[in-house]
Design an enzyme around this catalytic site. Structure first.
Site, PDB file in Angstrom:
ATOM      1  N   HIS A 138       1.038  -1.100  -0.326  1.00 11.05           N
ATOM      2  CA  HIS A 138      -0.174  -0.353   0.077  1.00 11.05           C
ATOM      3  C   HIS A 138       0.944   1.314   0.141  1.00 11.05           C
ATOM      4  O   HIS A 138       1.992   0.948   0.765  1.00 11.05           O
ATOM      5  CB  HIS A 138      -0.922   0.148   1.437  1.00 11.05           C
ATOM      6  CG  HIS A 138      -1.860  -0.420   1.334  1.00 11.05           C
ATOM      7  ND1 HIS A 138      -2.189  -2.916   1.396  1.00 11.05           N
ATOM      8  CD2 HIS A 138      -3.275  -0.338   1.265  1.00 11.05           C
ATOM      9  CE1 HIS A 138      -3.252  -2.434   1.537  1.00 11.05           C
ATOM     10  NE2 HIS A 138      -4.262  -1.425   1.670  1.00 11.05           N
ATOM     11  N   ASN A 170       8.562  -4.194   3.709  1.00 10.96           N
ATOM     12  CA  ASN A 170       6.968  -3.607   4.045  1.00 10.96           C
ATOM     13  C   ASN A 170       6.032  -4.530   5.194  1.00 10.96           C
ATOM     14  O   ASN A 170       5.244  -3.382   5.680  1.00 10.96           O
ATOM     15  CB  ASN A 170       6.524  -3.863   3.135  1.00 10.96           C
ATOM     16  CG  ASN A 170       4.643  -4.062   2.562  1.00 10.96           C
ATOM     17  OD1 ASN A 170       4.536  -2.667   2.724  1.00 10.96           O
ATOM     18  ND2 ASN A 170       3.698  -4.887   2.827  1.00 10.96           N
TER      19      ASN A 170
END
Ligand SMILES: *[C@@H]1O[C@H](CO)[C@@H](O)[C@H](O)[C@H]1NC(C)=O
Ligand SMILES: *[C@@H]1O[C@H](CO)[C@@H](O)[C@H](O)[C@H]1NC(C)=O
Length: 329
Positions: A138, A170
């Site tokens: 994201h 991440n």
């Protein structure tokens, strides 16, 4: 006084091009600016006149080639999509103390989705990520959109997603940076964050030349794997007197690779100007210099190490503060 730098004059008799390239480095008022384009010259030095016209813009009657920056406005973020890399150029979002406090949405109800707004041939596919070894990372984090299920769902559109290294990035350091951003709403009324990918050159030890190399995933290969990611943070606390308002700014560039928890966040801070040069984007150009304050002088820019590996299921109790940076002021 010469205001021109002769980059390459009438060199290369063998090449026989006879072209002069001029670069104007300084312009004084009233000075005639010479064309930077090649000029056909006669042997006596006079410019060759011609009676015909060329019309490159006539090409547009076949259709404008672009680039087209697909801009999408969602509830919590706005994204600008790059059809060539099939990544966003940037995603900007807004978080506030109120938006952080409203916890309505559940990540379990959101699923990654292809973006039907992007024409099919330029659209990132879910199958491109399948077995790529990369996370669907994201840019505007799902956790920043808990105030509505719709807003959270939107963050799962692939226009908000880039391939990111999972373990160590991440799911670790990058997540700590996102958490740091959310924490800023404890001090500031309004936090806007621009996030996006970068493709930075690296010196090739084989020949000492700078090159940009990045992987491309998918079948056919279509989604670029960024070498780096940036976050530009702009925090403010609006008052009744907008003319006196300052913004607090920080820009960070992180490599798309595992980063040790011990690395200081400030090690990744870059001047906004440097971020602009490497992205080709312009940030905050409407804000006078004096109104831009250094965020990391107002708050301690450091990450808090938490275990995010099962954050979707339950919040971790393993909360540990890193010692403040040694040279912190
Ligand atoms: C969110 O996405 C899920 C899965 O596609 C869907 O079932 C749900 O209706 C969506 N919620 C909203 C509010 O759009
Ligand atoms: C950072 O710390 C977390 C929590 O202890 C751990 O899960 C993670 O593996 C660490 N990251 C790295 C790159 O060592």
């Amino acid at each position: 006084m010469s205001s021109r730098i002769l980059l390459s004059g009438l060199v290369g008799l063998g090449a026989g091009t006879g072209l002069t390239y001029l670069l104007l480095n300084k312009r004084s008022p009233g000075q005639v600016i010479e064309s930077p384009y090649p000029i056909t010259q006669k042997s006596n030095g006079k410019i060759q006149p011609h009676s015909f016209k060329v019309d490159p813009s006539g090409f547009f009657k076949y259709g404008f080639p672009g680039p087209i920056h697909d801009l999408q406005t969602r509830e919590e973020f706005i994204s600008c999509y790059n059809r060539q890399t099939q990544n966003p150029y940037w995603v900007l979002e807004h978080i506030t103390p109120e938006s952080m406090a409203a916890r309505i949405a559940d990540r379990k109800n959101s699923f990654f989705r292809e973006d039907e707004v992007i024409p099919e041939k330029f659209r990132g596919k879910l199958s491109d990520y399948f077995r790529s070894g990369y996370d669907r990372g994201h840019q505007a984090p799902a956790a920043d959109a808990k105030f509505s299920q719709q807003a959270m769902n939107d963050t799962f559109y692939l226009c908000n997603i880039c391939p990111q290294v999972g373990g160590g990035f991440n799911r670790d350091y990058w997540a700590h940076l996102e958490y740091f951003c959310r924490g800023l709403t404890k001090k500031y009324q309004s936090v806007r964050i621009v996030t996006g990918p970068l493709y930075l050159p690296k010196k090739d030890p084989a020949d000492n030349k700078f090159k940009i190399t990045y992987e491309v995933i998918g079948n056919p290969p279509s989604i670029a794997v960024p070498t780096h990611f940036f976050k530009l943070i702009v925090a403010e606390s609006p008052t009744n007197n907008p003319t006196r308002e300052d913004i607090a700014v920080a820009a960070f560039v992180l490599p798309n690779e595992p980063i040790s928890n011990e690395t200081k966040l400030t090690d990744f801070e870059v001047p906004v100007d440097a971020l602009e040069r490497s992205t080709g984007l312009e940030f905050l150009q409407k804000v006078p210099l004096l109104k831009k304050k250094a965020l990391c002088k107002e708050v301690n820019c450091q990450i808090v190490v938490r275990d995010f590996s099962n954050a979707a299921i339950k919040p971790s109790k393993d909360l540990k503060l890193l010692p403040p940076p040694k040279n912190a002021d």
